[in-house]
Design a protein around this motif. Structure first.
Motif, PDB file in Angstrom:
ATOM      1  N   LEU A 195      11.663  42.046  60.304  1.00 36.25           N
ATOM      2  CA  LEU A 195      12.450  41.491  59.204  1.00 36.25           C
ATOM      3  C   LEU A 195      11.511  41.035  58.104  1.00 36.25           C
ATOM      4  N   GLU A 196      11.595  41.699  56.952  1.00 36.22           N
ATOM      5  CA  GLU A 196      10.750  41.374  55.802  1.00 36.22           C
ATOM      6  C   GLU A 196      11.488  40.423  54.867  1.00 36.22           C
TER       7      GLU A 196
ATOM      8  N   GLY B 296       6.241  42.064  51.757  1.00 35.15           N
ATOM      9  CA  GLY B 296       5.113  42.195  52.659  1.00 35.15           C
ATOM     10  C   GLY B 296       4.964  41.052  53.638  1.00 35.15           C
ATOM     11  N   TYR B 297       5.861  40.066  53.576  1.00 33.72           N
ATOM     12  CA  TYR B 297       5.860  38.955  54.524  1.00 33.72           C
ATOM     13  C   TYR B 297       6.971  39.172  55.540  1.00 33.72           C
ATOM     14  N   TYR B 298       6.625  39.033  56.824  1.00 32.80           N
ATOM     15  CA  TYR B 298       7.568  39.341  57.895  1.00 32.80           C
ATOM     16  C   TYR B 298       7.800  38.124  58.786  1.00 32.80           C
ATOM     17  N   MET B 299       9.002  38.014  59.284  1.00 32.27           N
ATOM     18  CA  MET B 299       9.296  36.981  60.272  1.00 32.27           C
ATOM     19  C   MET B 299       8.478  37.245  61.532  1.00 32.27           C
ATOM     20  N   ARG B 300       7.925  36.183  62.104  1.00 38.85           N
ATOM     21  CA  ARG B 300       7.105  36.297  63.296  1.00 38.85           C
ATOM     22  C   ARG B 300       7.204  35.001  64.088  1.00 38.85           C
ATOM     23  N   HIS B 301       6.731  35.020  65.331  1.00 45.33           N
ATOM     24  CA  HIS B 301       6.542  33.773  66.062  1.00 45.33           C
ATOM     25  C   HIS B 301       5.057  33.479  66.128  1.00 45.33           C
ATOM     26  N   TYR B 302       4.726  32.199  66.068  1.00 43.19           N
ATOM     27  CA  TYR B 302       3.339  31.747  66.134  1.00 43.19           C
ATOM     28  C   TYR B 302       3.353  30.430  66.897  1.00 43.19           C
ATOM     29  N   ASN B 303       2.704  30.409  68.067  1.00 44.12           N
ATOM     30  CA  ASN B 303       2.806  29.246  68.957  1.00 44.12           C
ATOM     31  C   ASN B 303       4.274  28.890  69.226  1.00 44.12           C
ATOM     32  N   PHE B 304       5.080  29.950  69.334  1.00 45.92           N
ATOM     33  CA  PHE B 304       6.499  29.864  69.672  1.00 45.92           C
ATOM     34  C   PHE B 304       7.386  29.360  68.535  1.00 45.92           C
ATOM     35  N   LEU B 305       6.808  29.026  67.386  1.00 43.08           N
ATOM     36  CA  LEU B 305       7.607  28.639  66.225  1.00 43.08           C
ATOM     37  C   LEU B 305       7.713  29.815  65.265  1.00 43.08           C
TER      38      LEU B 305
ATOM     39  N   ASN C 126       0.814  40.699  57.009  1.00 39.03           N
ATOM     40  CA  ASN C 126      -0.047  41.347  58.001  1.00 39.03           C
ATOM     41  C   ASN C 126      -0.133  40.543  59.292  1.00 39.03           C
ATOM     42  N   PRO C 127       0.994  40.230  59.913  1.00 41.55           N
ATOM     43  CA  PRO C 127       0.972  39.404  61.121  1.00 41.55           C
ATOM     44  C   PRO C 127       0.147  40.050  62.226  1.00 41.55           C
ATOM     45  N   SER C 128      -0.656  39.219  62.895  1.00 39.04           N
ATOM     46  CA  SER C 128      -1.499  39.701  63.992  1.00 39.04           C
ATOM     47  C   SER C 128      -1.407  38.718  65.159  1.00 39.04           C
ATOM     48  N   PRO C 129      -1.149  39.206  66.368  1.00 42.68           N
ATOM     49  CA  PRO C 129      -0.879  40.602  66.708  1.00 42.68           C
ATOM     50  C   PRO C 129       0.459  41.065  66.138  1.00 42.68           C
ATOM     51  N   ILE C 130       0.551  42.350  65.846  1.00 45.79           N
ATOM     52  CA  ILE C 130       1.718  42.892  65.171  1.00 45.79           C
ATOM     53  C   ILE C 130       2.993  42.672  65.965  1.00 45.79           C
ATOM     54  N   ASN C 131       2.894  42.646  67.302  1.00 47.52           N
ATOM     55  CA  ASN C 131       4.095  42.486  68.121  1.00 47.52           C
ATOM     56  C   ASN C 131       4.732  41.109  67.983  1.00 47.52           C
ATOM     57  N   ASP C 132       3.980  40.127  67.436  1.00 44.54           N
ATOM     58  CA  ASP C 132       4.593  38.824  67.160  1.00 44.54           C
ATOM     59  C   ASP C 132       5.701  38.934  66.119  1.00 44.54           C
TER      60      ASP C 132
ATOM     61  N   THR D   6      19.368  30.243  43.478  1.00 42.73           N
ATOM     62  CA  THR D   6      18.866  31.605  43.660  1.00 42.73           C
ATOM     63  C   THR D   6      17.698  31.627  44.631  1.00 42.73           C
ATOM     64  N   THR D   7      16.809  30.636  44.525  1.00 44.78           N
ATOM     65  CA  THR D   7      15.648  30.581  45.412  1.00 44.78           C
ATOM     66  C   THR D   7      16.069  30.410  46.863  1.00 44.78           C
ATOM     67  N   ASP D   8      17.017  29.493  47.097  1.00 44.95           N
ATOM     68  CA  ASP D   8      17.475  29.274  48.479  1.00 44.95           C
ATOM     69  C   ASP D   8      18.110  30.538  49.044  1.00 44.95           C
ATOM     70  N   LYS D   9      18.871  31.239  48.236  1.00 43.85           N
ATOM     71  CA  LYS D   9      19.510  32.468  48.715  1.00 43.85           C
ATOM     72  C   LYS D   9      18.477  33.564  48.977  1.00 43.85           C
ATOM     73  N   GLN D  10      17.432  33.619  48.154  1.00 39.33           N
ATOM     74  CA  GLN D  10      16.359  34.591  48.397  1.00 39.33           C
ATOM     75  C   GLN D  10      15.623  34.276  49.698  1.00 39.33           C
ATOM     76  N   ASP D  11      15.410  32.979  49.968  1.00 44.37           N
ATOM     77  CA  ASP D  11      14.728  32.580  51.202  1.00 44.37           C
ATOM     78  C   ASP D  11      15.544  32.932  52.447  1.00 44.37           C
ATOM     79  N   ALA D  12      16.835  33.164  52.285  1.00 38.43           N
ATOM     80  CA  ALA D  12      17.724  33.478  53.414  1.00 38.43           C
ATOM     81  C   ALA D  12      18.123  34.942  53.444  1.00 38.43           C
ATOM     82  N   THR D  13      17.410  35.785  52.692  1.00 32.27           N
ATOM     83  CA  THR D  13      17.733  37.206  52.637  1.00 32.27           C
ATOM     84  C   THR D  13      16.546  38.020  53.132  1.00 32.27           C
ATOM     85  N   PHE D  14      16.847  39.080  53.905  1.00 30.11           N
ATOM     86  CA  PHE D  14      15.792  39.844  54.559  1.00 30.11           C
ATOM     87  C   PHE D  14      16.074  41.346  54.483  1.00 30.11           C
ATOM     88  N   ILE D  15      15.020  42.114  54.724  1.00 35.45           N
ATOM     89  CA  ILE D  15      15.115  43.568  54.781  1.00 35.45           C
ATOM     90  C   ILE D  15      14.783  43.992  56.210  1.00 35.45           C
TER      91      ILE D  15
END
Length: 365
Positions: free
Chosen positions: A232-233, A239-248, A254-260, A354-363
């Motif tokens: 989810l971008e 270029g920023y993707y949703m990920r988990h990091y230390n479970f949060l 460029n998230p690493s490891p990519i599977n996160d 508009t900013t809040d709605k953009q922060d809640a929208t994904f590709i």
């Protein structure tokens, strides 16, 4: 079908671990390196209570000399019940029960090698199988690998100590084991078989050790279809993707490891009309909100967890060609990112900024 005797591989005494009969038992067959490999437990060596060995054959008639796989320096220890599986990266994983282990009697251990005929020094016990939440299975392990579950596939291990399966989607990395529950009873002899789709596993189990019962139970467990895996971008930050990091949860470039940053989008745990996000590299862990903050947690099977981990996909709040995700149990709250470093659910509507709605929208990718 007619069976024909071909050869005898090894001969021992009565199969009694408490006697002095020197049995050979617990065989496991693997075809690799253009050979048939037979792994088994061997009590015939006076220097060891029991050790794990293998022999090979290219014709099924003649067999190689015995090779030690696990022969521990402490002769009182009792490794047993070897099983081996080939991974997608070409390596092999050997699991066994370690009688007398410092991590609990008959704790499950494993070793990984590029060659199924050489798992390193036989005096090296390898690595204890320990899940992220601190559980160590014990007794009678069985290991398989399923190719159709994600980028690395999934290692699945069963044991006698629990009805759970123990999973690893990072090629056996020691700190990435998780567990998922099954309805198949535990048993002293509990085998696994990948099914034709390569993301369901068949579980077959005999009765508990010493129970006097020999009934066989079976069932299957879905470990996740690779076709469900997505990233989810962020709509606001390309270029920023949703990920988990230390479970949060957060967004990251460029998230690493990519599977996160890869999640299996499955039917909602609380409502199949919704969607839940299962972590690819921590199978059995799902994205859920807790005190409105998004985190990746192990599914505990409770109604609260299922509701917190279920969302409804809607047209994007900032761009109807993209997507937003509304909380199941907080119907006016949506998943959104906040300052890159966290994700949460917040109340949003058509009148939000508009900013809040953009922060809640994904590709979805």
């Amino acid at each position: 079908m007619t069976w024909t005797f071909v050869s005898s591989i090894a001969t021992g005494g009565k199969a009694d671990p408490n006697g002095s009969y020197d049995p050979v038992w617990e065989p496991f067959l693997l075809v690799a390196n253009n050979k048939l490999i037979m792994y088994y437990s061997d009590e015939r060596d006076a220097a060891h209570n029991q050790k794990l060995v293998h022999v090979t054959s290219t014709n099924g008639t003649t067999w190689s000399s015995t090779v030690e796989d696990i022969a521990l320096a402490d002769s009182t220890k009792r490794p047993g019940m070897s099983t081996v599986a080939k991974l997608g990266n070409g390596n092999y994983i050997l699991t066994y029960e370690y009688g007398g282990s410092p991590n609990g009697n008959f704790a499950v251990y494993y070793k990984i090698s590029s060659n199924p005929e050489n798992f390193g020094a036989a005096t090296d016990p390898g690595t204890v199988l320990k899940t992220r939440d601190g559980v160590i299975p014990s007794s009678s392990p069985y290991v398989v690998w399923l190719s159709g579950t994600g980028p690395n596939g999934t290692i699945a291990v069963s044991s006698n100590s629990s009805t759970d399966l123990y999973l690893n989607s990072e090629n056996g990395a020691s700190d990435t084991w998780t567990r998922v529950s099954t309805v198949v009873p535990q048993g002293y002899s509990r085998a696994l078989l990948p099914m034709a789709d390569n993301h369901n596993v068949l579980i077959l189990t005999g009765g508990p050790l010493g129970s006097g019962h020999n009934s066989v139970s079976y069932g299957s467990k879905e470990l996740g279809d690779a076709a469900q895996i997505h990233q989810l971008e962020s709509s606001r930050y390309a270029g920023y993707y949703m990920r988990h990091y230390n479970f949060l949860a957060r967004i990251d470039t460029n998230p690493s490891p990519i599977n996160d940053s890869k999640f299996r989008m499955v039917p909602g745990l609380a409502d199949s009309g919704g969607v839940s996000f299962e972590s690819v590299n921590f199978p059995g862990y799902y994205l859920r909100h807790y005190n409105y903050v998004l985190q990746v947690s192990r599914n505990d099977g409770t109604t609260t967890f299922n509701q917190d981990a279920t969302f409804y996909q809607t047209a994007g709040l900032a761009n109807s060609a993209q997507v937003s995700f509304r909380s199941y149990n907080f119907p006016t709250y949506y998943i959104r990112q906040l300052n890159y470093t966290s994700m949460r659910i917040d109340p949003l509507s058509a009148s939000s900024s508009t900013t809040d709605k953009q922060d809640a929208t994904f590709i979805i990718h």
